[in-house]
Structures are given as C-alpha cells and as structure tokens.
Write a protein that holds these residues in place. Structure first.
Motif, PDB file in Angstrom:
ATOM      1  N   LEU A  98     -42.408 -19.584 -24.387  1.00  0.00           N
ATOM      2  CA  LEU A  98     -41.609 -18.641 -25.176  1.00  0.00           C
ATOM      3  C   LEU A  98     -40.939 -17.590 -24.296  1.00  0.00           C
ATOM      4  CD1 LEU A  98     -43.893 -18.151 -28.291  1.00  0.00           C
ATOM      5  CD2 LEU A  98     -41.710 -19.350 -28.172  1.00  0.00           C
ATOM      6  N   SER A  99     -41.631 -17.165 -23.261  1.00  0.00           N
ATOM      7  CA  SER A  99     -41.051 -16.192 -22.342  1.00  0.00           C
ATOM      8  C   SER A  99     -39.840 -16.764 -21.609  1.00  0.00           C
ATOM      9  CB  SER A  99     -42.116 -15.752 -21.335  1.00  0.00           C
ATOM     10  OG  SER A  99     -41.556 -14.981 -20.321  1.00  0.00           O
ATOM     11  N   VAL A 100     -39.962 -17.990 -21.125  1.00  0.00           N
ATOM     12  CA  VAL A 100     -38.855 -18.633 -20.410  1.00  0.00           C
ATOM     13  C   VAL A 100     -37.680 -18.871 -21.352  1.00  0.00           C
ATOM     14  CG1 VAL A 100     -38.163 -20.771 -19.260  1.00  0.00           C
ATOM     15  CG2 VAL A 100     -40.287 -19.640 -18.619  1.00  0.00           C
ATOM     16  N   LEU A 101     -37.958 -19.361 -22.555  1.00  0.00           N
ATOM     17  CA  LEU A 101     -36.877 -19.613 -23.518  1.00  0.00           C
ATOM     18  C   LEU A 101     -36.181 -18.321 -23.941  1.00  0.00           C
ATOM     19  CD1 LEU A 101     -38.455 -22.399 -25.744  1.00  0.00           C
ATOM     20  CD2 LEU A 101     -36.635 -22.633 -24.038  1.00  0.00           C
ATOM     21  N   THR A 102     -36.938 -17.268 -24.144  1.00  0.00           N
ATOM     22  CA  THR A 102     -36.340 -15.981 -24.506  1.00  0.00           C
ATOM     23  C   THR A 102     -35.484 -15.442 -23.372  1.00  0.00           C
ATOM     24  OG1 THR A 102     -38.232 -15.506 -25.915  1.00  0.00           O
ATOM     25  CG2 THR A 102     -36.852 -13.647 -25.294  1.00  0.00           C
ATOM     26  N   THR A 103     -35.980 -15.546 -22.159  1.00  0.00           N
ATOM     27  CA  THR A 103     -35.209 -15.086 -21.007  1.00  0.00           C
ATOM     28  C   THR A 103     -33.924 -15.889 -20.858  1.00  0.00           C
ATOM     29  OG1 THR A 103     -37.249 -14.463 -19.897  1.00  0.00           O
ATOM     30  CG2 THR A 103     -35.288 -14.680 -18.523  1.00  0.00           C
ATOM     31  N   LEU A 104     -33.998 -17.189 -21.023  1.00  0.00           N
ATOM     32  CA  LEU A 104     -32.810 -18.038 -20.945  1.00  0.00           C
ATOM     33  C   LEU A 104     -31.800 -17.660 -22.025  1.00  0.00           C
ATOM     34  CD1 LEU A 104     -31.297 -20.483 -19.783  1.00  0.00           C
ATOM     35  CD2 LEU A 104     -32.571 -21.908 -21.392  1.00  0.00           C
ATOM     36  N   TRP A 105     -32.275 -17.476 -23.246  1.00  0.00           N
ATOM     37  CA  TRP A 105     -31.379 -17.117 -24.343  1.00  0.00           C
ATOM     38  C   TRP A 105     -30.707 -15.772 -24.071  1.00  0.00           C
ATOM     39  CZ3 TRP A 105     -31.675 -13.093 -27.998  1.00  0.00           C
ATOM     40  CH2 TRP A 105     -30.707 -13.164 -28.995  1.00  0.00           C
ATOM     41  N   LEU A 106     -31.479 -14.780 -23.634  1.00  0.00           N
ATOM     42  CA  LEU A 106     -30.909 -13.458 -23.349  1.00  0.00           C
ATOM     43  C   LEU A 106     -29.913 -13.527 -22.192  1.00  0.00           C
ATOM     44  CD1 LEU A 106     -34.039 -11.182 -23.760  1.00  0.00           C
ATOM     45  CD2 LEU A 106     -31.994 -11.198 -25.197  1.00  0.00           C
ATOM     46  N   MET A 107     -30.237 -14.301 -21.174  1.00  0.00           N
ATOM     47  CA  MET A 107     -29.333 -14.425 -20.031  1.00  0.00           C
ATOM     48  C   MET A 107     -28.008 -15.049 -20.462  1.00  0.00           C
ATOM     49  SD  MET A 107     -29.888 -16.388 -16.437  1.00  0.00           S
ATOM     50  CE  MET A 107     -29.671 -18.008 -17.156  1.00  0.00           C
ATOM     51  N   ARG A 108     -28.074 -16.120 -21.243  1.00  0.00           N
ATOM     52  CA  ARG A 108     -26.843 -16.778 -21.707  1.00  0.00           C
ATOM     53  C   ARG A 108     -26.057 -15.873 -22.647  1.00  0.00           C
ATOM     54  NH1 ARG A 108     -26.654 -22.803 -21.370  1.00  0.00           N
ATOM     55  NH2 ARG A 108     -24.942 -22.443 -22.790  1.00  0.00           N
ATOM     56  N   ARG A 109     -26.767 -15.067 -23.407  1.00  0.00           N
ATOM     57  CA  ARG A 109     -26.106 -14.199 -24.393  1.00  0.00           C
ATOM     58  C   ARG A 109     -25.391 -13.028 -23.731  1.00  0.00           C
ATOM     59  NH1 ARG A 109     -24.551 -11.367 -28.181  1.00  0.00           N
ATOM     60  NH2 ARG A 109     -25.544 -10.535 -29.994  1.00  0.00           N
ATOM     61  N   PHE A 110     -25.990 -12.444 -22.706  1.00  0.00           N
ATOM     62  CA  PHE A 110     -25.469 -11.206 -22.155  1.00  0.00           C
ATOM     63  C   PHE A 110     -24.787 -11.332 -20.794  1.00  0.00           C
ATOM     64  CE2 PHE A 110     -28.754  -9.647 -25.104  1.00  0.00           C
ATOM     65  CZ  PHE A 110     -27.920  -8.903 -25.919  1.00  0.00           C
ATOM     66  N   MET A 111     -24.826 -12.498 -20.166  1.00  0.00           N
ATOM     67  CA  MET A 111     -24.135 -12.658 -18.882  1.00  0.00           C
ATOM     68  C   MET A 111     -22.629 -12.681 -19.128  1.00  0.00           C
ATOM     69  SD  MET A 111     -26.170 -12.968 -16.185  1.00  0.00           S
ATOM     70  CE  MET A 111     -25.237 -13.891 -15.020  1.00  0.00           C
ATOM     71  N   PRO A 112     -21.868 -11.980 -18.309  1.00  0.00           N
ATOM     72  CA  PRO A 112     -20.411 -12.003 -18.492  1.00  0.00           C
ATOM     73  C   PRO A 112     -19.867 -13.408 -18.242  1.00  0.00           C
ATOM     74  CG  PRO A 112     -21.043 -10.537 -16.681  1.00  0.00           C
ATOM     75  CD  PRO A 112     -22.288 -11.144 -17.228  1.00  0.00           C
ATOM     76  N   GLY A 113     -19.000 -13.860 -19.124  1.00  0.00           N
ATOM     77  CA  GLY A 113     -18.415 -15.188 -18.971  1.00  0.00           C
ATOM     78  C   GLY A 113     -19.251 -16.266 -19.615  1.00  0.00           C
ATOM     79  N   GLY A 114     -20.556 -16.147 -19.587  1.00  0.00           N
ATOM     80  CA  GLY A 114     -21.438 -17.123 -20.214  1.00  0.00           C
ATOM     81  C   GLY A 114     -21.389 -18.467 -19.513  1.00  0.00           C
ATOM     82  N   ALA A 115     -22.324 -19.327 -19.854  1.00  0.00           N
ATOM     83  CA  ALA A 115     -22.397 -20.657 -19.240  1.00  0.00           C
ATOM     84  C   ALA A 115     -21.294 -21.574 -19.750  1.00  0.00           C
ATOM     85  CB  ALA A 115     -23.763 -21.277 -19.516  1.00  0.00           C
ATOM     86  N   ALA A 116     -20.803 -21.320 -20.970  1.00  0.00           N
ATOM     87  CA  ALA A 116     -19.783 -22.197 -21.555  1.00  0.00           C
ATOM     88  C   ALA A 116     -18.480 -22.157 -20.758  1.00  0.00           C
ATOM     89  CB  ALA A 116     -19.523 -21.801 -23.002  1.00  0.00           C
ATOM     90  N   SER A 117     -18.106 -20.986 -20.245  1.00  0.00           N
ATOM     91  CA  SER A 117     -16.853 -20.883 -19.501  1.00  0.00           C
ATOM     92  C   SER A 117     -16.948 -21.590 -18.154  1.00  0.00           C
ATOM     93  CB  SER A 117     -16.465 -19.422 -19.301  1.00  0.00           C
ATOM     94  OG  SER A 117     -17.416 -18.779 -18.486  1.00  0.00           O
ATOM     95  N   VAL A 118     -18.141 -21.670 -17.579  1.00  0.00           N
ATOM     96  CA  VAL A 118     -18.318 -22.362 -16.305  1.00  0.00           C
ATOM     97  C   VAL A 118     -18.204 -23.867 -16.517  1.00  0.00           C
ATOM     98  CG1 VAL A 118     -19.925 -22.800 -14.423  1.00  0.00           C
ATOM     99  CG2 VAL A 118     -19.736 -20.515 -15.376  1.00  0.00           C
ATOM    100  N   ASP A 119     -18.779 -24.376 -17.604  1.00  0.00           N
ATOM    101  CA  ASP A 119     -18.761 -25.810 -17.870  1.00  0.00           C
ATOM    102  C   ASP A 119     -17.369 -26.336 -18.215  1.00  0.00           C
ATOM    103  OD1 ASP A 119     -21.435 -25.818 -17.436  1.00  0.00           O
ATOM    104  OD2 ASP A 119     -21.981 -25.695 -19.556  1.00  0.00           O
ATOM    105  N   THR A 120     -16.517 -25.504 -18.797  1.00  0.00           N
ATOM    106  CA  THR A 120     -15.210 -25.980 -19.271  1.00  0.00           C
ATOM    107  C   THR A 120     -14.106 -25.790 -18.258  1.00  0.00           C
ATOM    108  OG1 THR A 120     -14.804 -23.854 -20.331  1.00  0.00           O
ATOM    109  CG2 THR A 120     -15.834 -25.590 -21.682  1.00  0.00           C
ATOM    110  N   GLU A 121     -14.413 -25.282 -17.091  1.00  0.00           N
ATOM    111  CA  GLU A 121     -13.389 -25.091 -16.082  1.00  0.00           C
ATOM    112  C   GLU A 121     -12.874 -26.440 -15.601  1.00  0.00           C
ATOM    113  OE1 GLU A 121     -14.247 -22.756 -12.687  1.00  0.00           O
ATOM    114  OE2 GLU A 121     -14.941 -21.064 -13.871  1.00  0.00           O
ATOM    115  N   GLU A 122     -11.569 -26.489 -15.417  1.00  0.00           N
ATOM    116  CA  GLU A 122     -10.974 -27.727 -14.885  1.00  0.00           C
ATOM    117  C   GLU A 122     -11.019 -27.685 -13.376  1.00  0.00           C
ATOM    118  OE1 GLU A 122      -7.178 -28.631 -16.448  1.00  0.00           O
ATOM    119  OE2 GLU A 122      -7.735 -28.068 -18.488  1.00  0.00           O
ATOM    120  N   PRO A 123     -11.279 -28.823 -12.746  1.00  0.00           N
ATOM    121  CA  PRO A 123     -11.329 -28.834 -11.268  1.00  0.00           C
ATOM    122  C   PRO A 123      -9.950 -28.566 -10.688  1.00  0.00           C
ATOM    123  CG  PRO A 123     -11.613 -31.052 -12.161  1.00  0.00           C
ATOM    124  CD  PRO A 123     -11.560 -30.110 -13.321  1.00  0.00           C
TER     125      PRO A 123
END
Length: 125
Positions: A98-123
């Motif tokens: 639960l600690s790891v999942l909560t940390t992951l969720w908070l990191m994805r929620r509050f990191m600027p740009g988020g993980a979604a913008s990194v995955d959708t970048e075109e090469p």
C-alpha cells in the motif's frame, strides 16, 4: 541562513507537537503531531516557507537513517511477537504494498508533465 531558519521552523513544530501530545494526552508520537501541525499551518497559509523547503530537501537523502531507529527498536520487543508471525508478516507485506502504490499514485498525480506526456512523445528524426 535559510537552511538554518528552516530547521528551526521544523524543530519548532516538533516541539509544538510534543506540547500538544503531552497536554492533550494524544495517542500519537510527538514528531507526527508536529508534522500534522506543520501540515495545518501550510494549508492555512497556502504558501511554502523557503526555509522549510530548503531544510526538507536537505533531509530527503537522510530519510533511511531517520527511519532506522524505529526499525532497530523492533529487536528489543521481538519476544512480544511470539505466536503472531502470520499477522506481522501480513501487515508488513500489505503495508509495504500500500505504501508503494500510494507513493506511485502521488508521484504520477503531482509530477509536472506526468508519465502520460512522456509515453506519447513522438521520436525525433
């Protein structure tokens, strides 16, 4: 000087937490009460003190050492766990998960740009 001022703010909130726990006989640790008071102060003022931010950043690399005394303290009460190993292991595994999942969720929620913008970048060509 900013770092020292930040440490003094953190120490002040810890002392306020200790006073609150002693006067109100609260069932929480002094440091946790101080952190909760700091959180309330940050929510009320709606701004982060520069000194507190600097002191907090300086403490992050030392986080493992700050947790270590509590972990070592378990060895002094290990006899009290006799017969409860299933519950202890279940609590450790679920708590860690639960600690790891909560940390992951908070990191994805509050990191600027988020993980979604990194995955959708075109090469780039």
């Amino acid at each position: 000087m900013t770092l020292l001022r930040g440490f003094l703010w953190l120490l002040g909130f810890q002392l306020l937490g200790q006073l609150a726990v002693e006067w109100l006989s609260l069932p929480v640790s002094h440091a946790m009460a101080g952190l909760l008071l700091l959180l309330v102060w940050l929510l009320v003022t709606r701004r982060l003190n520069e000194g507190v931010a600097a002191a907090s950043q300086a403490l992050i690399p030392l986080l493992a050492m700050l947790i270590m005394p509590g972990v070592v303290g378990v060895f002094f009460v290990i006899d009290e766990f006799a017969g409860h190993w299933t519950a202890v292991m279940l609590a450790l595994v679920l708590g860690t998960l639960l600690s790891v999942l909560t940390t992951l969720w908070l990191m994805r929620r509050f990191m600027p740009g988020g993980a979604a913008s990194v995955d959708t970048e075109e090469p780039r060509p």
